[in-house]
Design a protein around this motif. Sequence first.
Motif, mmCIF file in Angstrom:
data_model
loop_
_atom_site.group_PDB
_atom_site.id
_atom_site.type_symbol
_atom_site.label_atom_id
_atom_site.label_comp_id
_atom_site.label_asym_id
_atom_site.label_seq_id
_atom_site.Cartn_x
_atom_site.Cartn_y
_atom_site.Cartn_z
ATOM 1 N N GLN A 58 -5.756 -1.751 0.702
ATOM 2 C CA GLN A 58 -4.306 -1.659 0.603
ATOM 3 C C GLN A 58 -3.673 -1.257 1.932
ATOM 4 O OE1 GLN A 58 -2.895 0.909 -2.511
ATOM 5 N NE2 GLN A 58 -0.962 -0.189 -2.692
ATOM 6 N N ILE A 59 -4.313 -0.324 2.646
ATOM 7 C CA ILE A 59 -3.739 0.159 3.906
ATOM 8 C C ILE A 59 -3.890 -0.912 4.991
ATOM 9 C CG2 ILE A 59 -3.798 1.952 5.649
ATOM 10 C CD1 ILE A 59 -2.845 2.846 2.867
ATOM 11 N N TYR A 60 -5.124 -1.328 5.236
ATOM 12 C CA TYR A 60 -5.358 -2.308 6.290
ATOM 13 C C TYR A 60 -4.704 -3.648 5.962
ATOM 14 C CZ TYR A 60 -8.923 0.831 8.269
ATOM 15 O OH TYR A 60 -9.578 1.897 8.836
ATOM 16 N N GLY A 61 -4.731 -4.020 4.656
ATOM 17 C CA GLY A 61 -4.166 -5.296 4.256
ATOM 18 C C GLY A 61 -2.693 -5.401 4.579
ATOM 19 N N ASN A 85 3.144 -2.297 -1.425
ATOM 20 C CA ASN A 85 3.507 -2.189 -2.847
ATOM 21 C C ASN A 85 3.422 -3.582 -3.460
ATOM 22 O OD1 ASN A 85 4.762 0.750 -2.843
ATOM 23 N ND2 ASN A 85 5.692 -0.326 -1.123
ATOM 24 N N ARG A 86 2.219 -4.016 -3.857
ATOM 25 C CA ARG A 86 2.020 -5.395 -4.302
ATOM 26 C C ARG A 86 2.779 -5.724 -5.581
ATOM 27 N NH1 ARG A 86 -2.061 -7.798 -1.262
ATOM 28 N NH2 ARG A 86 -1.299 -9.736 -2.174
ATOM 29 N N GLU A 87 3.068 -4.685 -6.381
ATOM 30 C CA GLU A 87 3.827 -4.964 -7.605
ATOM 31 C C GLU A 87 5.264 -5.364 -7.301
ATOM 32 O OE1 GLU A 87 4.184 -0.564 -6.776
ATOM 33 O OE2 GLU A 87 2.587 -2.065 -6.781
ATOM 34 N N TRP A 88 5.750 -5.057 -6.081
ATOM 35 C CA TRP A 88 7.098 -5.454 -5.700
ATOM 36 C C TRP A 88 7.235 -6.970 -5.558
ATOM 37 C CZ3 TRP A 88 9.458 -1.697 -1.484
ATOM 38 C CH2 TRP A 88 9.552 -0.415 -2.036
ATOM 39 N N VAL A 89 6.109 -7.643 -5.341
ATOM 40 C CA VAL A 89 6.156 -9.096 -5.152
ATOM 41 C C VAL A 89 6.821 -9.763 -6.351
ATOM 42 C CG1 VAL A 89 4.759 -11.171 -4.853
ATOM 43 C CG2 VAL A 89 4.103 -9.055 -3.694
ATOM 44 N N ARG A 109 1.571 6.340 4.470
ATOM 45 C CA ARG A 109 0.127 6.109 4.320
ATOM 46 C C ARG A 109 -0.474 5.471 5.562
ATOM 47 N NH1 ARG A 109 -0.308 2.814 -1.106
ATOM 48 N NH2 ARG A 109 1.891 2.391 -0.727
ATOM 49 N N LEU A 110 0.369 4.880 6.397
ATOM 50 C CA LEU A 110 -0.118 4.251 7.621
ATOM 51 C C LEU A 110 -0.149 5.235 8.792
ATOM 52 C CD1 LEU A 110 1.834 0.849 7.447
ATOM 53 C CD2 LEU A 110 -0.433 1.380 6.547
ATOM 54 N N SER A 111 0.260 6.454 8.546
ATOM 55 C CA SER A 111 0.337 7.428 9.633
ATOM 56 C C SER A 111 -1.043 8.008 9.920
ATOM 57 C CB SER A 111 1.327 8.547 9.258
ATOM 58 O OG SER A 111 1.405 9.498 10.294
ATOM 59 N N SER A 112 -1.798 7.297 10.753
ATOM 60 C CA SER A 112 -3.119 7.790 11.162
ATOM 61 C C SER A 112 -3.296 7.495 12.637
ATOM 62 C CB SER A 112 -4.217 7.122 10.342
ATOM 63 O OG SER A 112 -4.454 5.809 10.792
#
Length: 663
Positions: free
Chosen positions: A434-437, A303-307, A396-399
Amino acid sequence: MQTSENQQALGKILDMTRMLAVAIIALHFYYYCYAAFGQWKLVSPLSDKILDNIVKTGLFSSFNKSKIVALCFLAISLIGVKGKKQEKLSVKTGLVYIGTGLLLYFVSGLLLNLNVSVKLISILYISTASVGFIVVLTGGTLVSRVIYLNINNDDIFNKENETFPQHESLLENEYSINLPARYQLKNKFRKSWINVINPFRGLLVLGSPGAGKSYFVIRHIITQHIAKGFCMFVYDFKMPDLSVIAYNSWLKNKGNYKIPPQFYAINFDDLTRSHRCNPLDHASMIDITDAAESARTILMGLNREWVKRQGDFFVESPINFLTAIIWYLRKYQDGQFCSLPHVIELMQVEYKDLFTILRTEKEIEVLINPFITAYLNDAMEQLEGQIASAKIALARLSSPQLYYVLSGNDFTMDINNPEQPKIVCMGNNPQKIQIYGAVLSLYVTRLIKLVNQKGRLKSSLIFDEFPTIYLGNMDSLIATARSNKVSTTLGIQDASQLRKDYGKEQADVIMNIVGNIISGQVMGDTAKQLSERFGKIMQDRTSYSINRTDTSISRSKQFDAAIPASKISALSSGEFVGMVADDPQQKIELKTFHCEIINDHKALQQEQESYREIPVFRTIDTSMVQRNYIQIKEDVKDIVTYELERILHDPALEHLVVKKGKR
């Protein structure tokens, strides 16, 4: 001095000199056309007597002597002429007039040999010579009206005036990065070197897409540092571009290390060419602050907007909740199940069961009490607001692919361990930034914590497209890692990109804390900021004004930008500007540069064609990945079932069971 009195006196002298020239040419005509003047009855005894006295001076000893003397007086009178200046006039025009006039002036003597009447000959000769004399006078006047300025009209962009001396000698040490270049000084090109002799002070590589960051700079950092025995971490945004370079450099230079490093790669898209690594490995999680740092990194990455909203209730609450989950698994059976996949699955457990087992760990009691209170008070909207954002983001990371890589332990992140040095490459995918980052951010956060310690080997951390990952403590790494021999290279496209993803304050800190900057083409505020950083040089300025009689030329020197923002915005691929930092042992007087980095394109092409691909590290199929995915889910179910049964059957722990309506 150009006072009015002096100007008037000069004008009278010039007028007198010109009148002498006219008088001499008139006497010339009178002497050589005397017969015609006699027929016209324009002679007298007095004029004859005066002419006899002049003849005795030798003025008419030869035919052209008097004409040349008259011409000399005319030339003298033209020296001080100040006619009205005109920008369109040229010396060539004046010279054409003078040449034509001289031709008429001297060739006219041939007319005296014509076989016609004396009167006609005299008229033709006097007319032709007079016209030649007037044309010479006109040409000389035109030349005096030409504007003479030593201004290079070809340099319309002021390129030559904005050139400056640069460092031309090679300065090398066991840590340095040295890039051959050439630069322009006035109208000449000279060879130079970009010597980053202290990379531990941080290196920022900027440039818009296509500026040549990777081809001209980053690839050389990788090859030179590996050749000098550095341990290395490479964040490869477009894997395997940089990873292949690092791998082949490692193959070539393994013999330069006291203990040859091992090569590891993380590639979520190709599991056969990827190792497995658990960023939450229990051995590197010393205390709960490590869990908190990991939780903040993974959620900020997702969640980059949280920064920009750090400190808000609905930002800090999910971070605390995730911290509690991580630390619980770290303490449970000495961290046997402490991995990000297990954390994600444990977060999906029902609240009453999850809170019950979390309460067994005293160290996280202060973190989970607000959530338990909200649950017991039936404040489900608040609870969902606190927890759901973390659950949804991590879901979203559940793969199966991510779970497979994140749950293994082929290597640890202490790349500069003296006993087990490593070269590690981690790849992103532009389609899955976004996921890998977010996952890679967690890897790098743990890596920074481990490498920035005393007594470790020299190491080089290289981040291509740095803003695509989130590292909350990058500024402190650059500020403190110099003494621990950690070199940091950050590749970004523009400062605005950094501000967008990190917030203005942190972006400004990163931009200003690095000691070395190499920038290709950048635009806008970034170009202005760099231009101000590079400082000013003394430049020549020339201005002129034209009035009726004179041209006023003003020359001055003033400090102006050594590399204007407009020039930084117009750099070609391979052209770079920047500033390097020096060492007390190796001083660099000329730190700023504006040059073209010289690459041997043919040699690099041949080298690239000989590169070996990153090998297949393991044979793997979909069923193995899927079994691992299912096993992690089963592990979490077993943990919850076992712990609930233990709590329910232990009278000393029964009070920990969370039930609505009870505390």
